[in-house]
Design an enzyme around this catalytic site. Structure first.
Site, mmCIF file in Angstrom:
data_model
loop_
_atom_site.group_PDB
_atom_site.id
_atom_site.type_symbol
_atom_site.label_atom_id
_atom_site.label_comp_id
_atom_site.label_asym_id
_atom_site.label_seq_id
_atom_site.Cartn_x
_atom_site.Cartn_y
_atom_site.Cartn_z
ATOM 1 N N GLN A 43 16.527 -2.001 -4.002
ATOM 2 C CA GLN A 43 15.517 -1.263 -4.782
ATOM 3 C C GLN A 43 15.945 0.194 -4.972
ATOM 4 O OE1 GLN A 43 14.779 -3.301 -2.238
ATOM 5 N NE2 GLN A 43 12.820 -4.312 -2.487
ATOM 6 N N ASP A 74 3.233 -0.059 2.488
ATOM 7 C CA ASP A 74 2.633 -1.318 2.033
ATOM 8 C C ASP A 74 1.291 -1.573 2.695
ATOM 9 O OD1 ASP A 74 5.661 -1.714 1.458
ATOM 10 O OD2 ASP A 74 4.560 -3.172 0.252
ATOM 11 N N ARG A 124 2.283 -12.657 -1.693
ATOM 12 C CA ARG A 124 3.029 -11.842 -0.718
ATOM 13 C C ARG A 124 2.017 -11.317 0.313
ATOM 14 N NH1 ARG A 124 7.360 -7.633 -2.843
ATOM 15 N NH2 ARG A 124 8.228 -8.073 -0.787
ATOM 16 N N LYS A 154 9.010 -0.807 3.646
ATOM 17 C CA LYS A 154 10.264 -1.539 3.486
ATOM 18 C C LYS A 154 11.118 -1.488 4.745
ATOM 19 C CE LYS A 154 11.389 -3.555 0.786
ATOM 20 N NZ LYS A 154 11.137 -5.020 0.891
HETATM 21 O O1 MRU Z 1 9.592 -5.589 -1.265
HETATM 22 P P1 MRU Z 1 9.078 -4.481 -2.150
HETATM 23 O O2 MRU Z 1 10.082 -3.975 -3.112
HETATM 24 O O3 MRU Z 1 7.765 -4.847 -2.801
HETATM 25 O O4 MRU Z 1 8.764 -3.296 -1.133
HETATM 26 C C1 MRU Z 1 8.234 -2.112 -1.641
HETATM 27 C C2 MRU Z 1 8.071 -1.060 -0.611
HETATM 28 O O5 MRU Z 1 8.298 -1.270 0.567
HETATM 29 C C3 MRU Z 1 7.515 0.252 -1.063
HETATM 30 O O6 MRU Z 1 8.029 1.286 -0.277
HETATM 31 C C4 MRU Z 1 5.981 0.233 -0.917
HETATM 32 O O7 MRU Z 1 5.456 -0.890 -1.542
HETATM 33 C C5 MRU Z 1 5.353 1.440 -1.468
HETATM 34 S S1 MRU Z 1 5.482 1.448 -3.234
HETATM 35 C C6 MRU Z 1 4.637 2.754 -3.866
#
Ligand code: MRU
Length: 353
Positions: free
Chosen positions: A200, A241, A95, A252
């Site tokens: 999520q 991220d 990813r 996200k």
């Molecule tokens: O696609 P995902 O579920 O991996 O995205 C996760 C997020 O965007 C979270 O907000 C981010 O990783 C912070 S997690 C502590």
């Protein structure tokens, strides 16, 4: 002061030579733990969202490197380092957006560089990955306390995606701040966006909060403006991220919209993330790679197709919130108010990093 908030969920465990991951695709219907013994399968698990959330992805990849060392040792692979490096490349390709993945793999490379044999590498990488997992939980607890201290008692919070124990080694980043604030009796209610297309929020954040005794109300992302207009919410609290050196923050998809809404309604906007989420190599948000995912995730709900046949979909997994929409970035080393390049650089300096 409410009683201390329970913190019972640990999604990543390494034991008896295998990596165990709570399969987040199945929650909340089923709590299944999958066991992994090779790095390629771990890379696939990251790509397929068995485990997700920036810090959790990084820690998982680190254990993937441990498994690569173990397999090279078992097969007596002659150029063991070449084999492990190939596994690292595969993990890195899983990813693209969460910088924690690359941070963790870089750290494992440093450890590997110090090892003279594969046996040594097996022991040293395992110690490093375990330390990373424990340090992440400790960092989240510190972040939770720092973020909670900024919240004036008496109002609700809104969060997005899942940033809790499931997205980290445990406790969570933004959700860690929410856990701590709830424990201190600072917040009246927790609202969570359902977070299309992977849900999520409704599947993971709601499951995790309710399991730990914190009530939650879900809303469709489209309802956030109306909620903020009511004046019930004091802070929008999200994770990250990747944070560019100037404070622009990838998180996200939908986070940017929430930041605009928060500013329009006079609501605080907080980003909680460990310092290893800041990518000092990237000057500003426009340079952050944004993962594009399959159209099918938007055209259906889980395995069920819902969109009109023939419709296409645009499915970026993340967006970038400009730093000037962020009131504060909270890390385990302290908070940066009105974040910018100088503020983040000073924080790094203070942290000794
Ligand atoms: O696609 P995902 O579920 O991996 O995205 C996760 C997020 O965007 C979270 O907000 C981010 O990783 C912070 S997690 C502590």
């Amino acid at each position: 002061m409410r009683s201390p908030v329970p913190d019972t969920i640990r999604p990543i465990r390494f034991d008896a030579g295998r990596l165990h991951l709570l399969d987040q695709r199945l929650l909340p219907a089923e709590s299944r733990v999958n066991a992994y013994d090779d790095a390629a399968a771990v890379a696939e698990a990251i790509r397929d969202m068995v485990v997700r959330g920036a810090p959790a992805i990084g820690i998982t990849a680190a254990f993937g490197v441990v498994l690569a060392c173990d397999r090279a040792r078992d097969r007596n692979a002659a150029p063991w380092r070449a084999e492990v490096d190939a596994a690292i490349e595969r993990l890195a390709a899983s990813r693209p957006t969460a910088v924690n993945l690359f941070w963790a793999l870089d750290r494992m490379q440093v450890v590997l560089d110090r090892c003279g044999s594969v046996a040594e590498a097996c022991t040293a990488t395992l110690a490093e990955a375990q330390a990373m997992l424990e340090a992440d939980i400790a960092a989240n607890r510190r972040m939770g306390a720092t973020g909670a201290a900024l919240i004036e008692p008496g109002r609700a919070v809104l969060t997005h995606c899942n940033t809790g124990s499931l997205a980290t080694g445990g406790f969570g980043t933004a959700l860690g701040v929410i856990r701590a604030s709830w424990g201190e009796g600072r917040i009246t209610e927790v609202f969570a966006d359902e977070t299309r297309p992977w849900l999520q929020g409704s599947r993971l954040t709601a499951w995790e909060l309710l399991r730990d005794g914190i009530p939650v109300q879900l809303l469709c992302e489209g309802a956030a403006a109306s909620l903020l207009r009511t004046g019930r919410v004091g802070w929008v609290i999200v994770g990250a991220d990747r944070i560019a050196a100037n404070g622009d923050t990838a998180n996200k998809i939908g986070t940017y919209g929430l930041a605009l809404l928060a500013r329009a309604h006079g609501v605080g906007f907080m980003v909680a993330a460990p310092l290893n989420t800041v990518d000092f190599e990237i000057a500003e948000g426009a340079a952050i790679p944004i993962e594009m995912r399959a159209e099918s995730e938007v055209l259906g709900l889980g395995a069920r197709a819902v969109a009109a046949p023939g419709a296409r979909a645009w499915n970026p997994a993340f967006d970038v919130t400009p730093a000037d929409l962020i009131d504060v970035i909270v890390t385990e080393h302290g908070a940066v108010h009105r974040p910018d390049r100088a503020g983040l650089a000073a924080l790094r300096e203070r942290s000794g990093g």
